[in-house]
Design an enzyme around this catalytic site. Structure first.
Site, PDB file in Angstrom:
ATOM      1  N   GLY A 121      -0.391  10.181   2.221  1.00 29.60           N
ATOM      2  CA  GLY A 121      -1.080  11.112   3.886  1.00 29.60           C
ATOM      3  C   GLY A 121      -0.867  10.931   5.110  1.00 29.60           C
ATOM      4  CE1 TYR A 144      -2.659   3.020   1.304  1.00 33.72           C
ATOM      5  CE2 TYR A 144      -2.370   3.246   3.363  1.00 33.72           C
ATOM      6  CZ  TYR A 144      -2.693   4.217   2.412  1.00 33.72           C
ATOM      7  OH  TYR A 144      -3.073   4.923   3.289  1.00 33.72           O
ATOM      8  CG  PHE A 145       1.903   5.385  -2.369  1.00 36.46           C
ATOM      9  CD1 PHE A 145       3.345   5.606  -2.223  1.00 36.46           C
ATOM     10  CD2 PHE A 145       0.913   6.190  -3.184  1.00 36.46           C
ATOM     11  CE1 PHE A 145       4.147   6.549  -2.423  1.00 36.46           C
ATOM     12  CE2 PHE A 145       1.968   7.099  -3.326  1.00 36.46           C
ATOM     13  CZ  PHE A 145       3.026   7.847  -2.933  1.00 36.46           C
ATOM     14  CD  GLU A 152      -7.329   5.852   4.244  1.00 35.99           C
ATOM     15  OE1 GLU A 152      -7.136   6.631   3.565  1.00 35.99           O
ATOM     16  OE2 GLU A 152      -7.045   6.482   5.276  1.00 35.99           O
TER      17      GLU A 152
END
Length: 273
Positions: free
Chosen positions: A111, A107-108, A182
């Site tokens: 934030g 996962y990138f 999210e």
């Protein structure tokens, strides 16, 4: 490493550059009775081309002389662990085939989830893999949140800008929790993007992007949210000039919900800010 070279296995993972390669064994349901083995990266979950290792019915090893070369790497079709020589004792068939755990999700985060402690509350298994760059995108705080503030988005600008963030591996069973946190379906959507990791290797990874109907360039982030992004960026060593231009310079506003503001700032205090 010399042994790995002799076996034709790369010294490091061709996907993420990690040296933590290990053999993974299993049976192919399309061809039962034969044991296969392939190299697997312990950090990102990359797997190489499997090779025949053992006939489970008679316990005899399967060895071929020729190697083969793929577009990813060259690997000889010999076992990773043992090559049986004349005079060696026969190999006993395995009673139970090892299949290994499911491959982790990579996962990138760009934030507030760059903060390992914050992400770990949502996905306890997460493990940072290093920073990465997403070319052609720009960091914006313009995603409309349920609390009426602006949250981070990697906006496809199409220019020479890039978003810099952090790669994490996490257990695939925790992806649903991350989706919920999210707000998938309520402003964010899944996206598979190609990033460049800190070793210069390209790889496709999971991230979350704002949907067009939730983008509002007039929005500003709450101060505590901006601070989470700052803490995460500094924790993982994002370039100071990137932090200064795309995070620190962003104007933040005070959260009108005092209880929420105090709770989030209390969490920030626990991170050593």
């Amino acid at each position: 490493m010399a042994g790995a070279q002799l076996r034709g296995v790369p010294e490091e993972c061709p996907n993420c550059g990690s040296p933590h390669l290990e053999p993974q064994q299993g049976e192919n349901t399309a061809e039962p009775g034969v044991l296969w083995e392939r190299p697997r990266c312990g950090d990102c979950g990359w797997t190489g081309r499997p090779i025949l290792l053992l006939d489970l019915e008679d316990g005899q090893p399967i060895i071929t002389r020729e190697g083969e070369k793929t577009h990813e790497h060259g690997i000889m079709t010999v076992p990773l662990r043992t090559i049986v020589k004349p005079g060696d004792l026969p190999i006993e068939p395995l009673k139970k085939t090892e299949t290994g755990p499911p491959e982790p999700v990579v996962y990138f985060a760009y934030g507030s989830n760059m903060s390992t402690a914050r992400l770990r509350k949502r996905t306890p298994s997460c493990k940072p893999l290093g920073i990465a760059t997403l070319p052609g995108y720009e960091l914006r705080f313009h995603k409309r949140s349920a609390d009426k503030s602006g949250k981070c988005n990697a906006f496809a600008s199409g220019n020479g800008n890039s978003v810099i963030g952090v790669l994490f591996s996490l257990d695939p069973t925790e992806r649903a929790k991350l989706d919920e946190a999210e707000g998938v379906g309520s402003g964010y959507e899944h996206a598979m993007v190609t990033v460049i990791n800190d070793k210069g290797h390209r790889r496709k990874v999971l991230t979350y992007l704002a949907t067009p109907d939730y983008i509002d360039d007039s929005l500003k982030p709450y101060g505590w949210y901006k601070d989470f992004v700052l803490v995460g960026g500094r924790e993982h060593g994002l370039p100071p000039e990137y932090i200064a231009e795309y995070i620190q310079s962003v104007e933040a506003i005070e959260d009108p919900n005092r209880a929420r503001d105090q709770k989030q700032r209390g969490t920030l205090g626990g991170l050593g800010r």
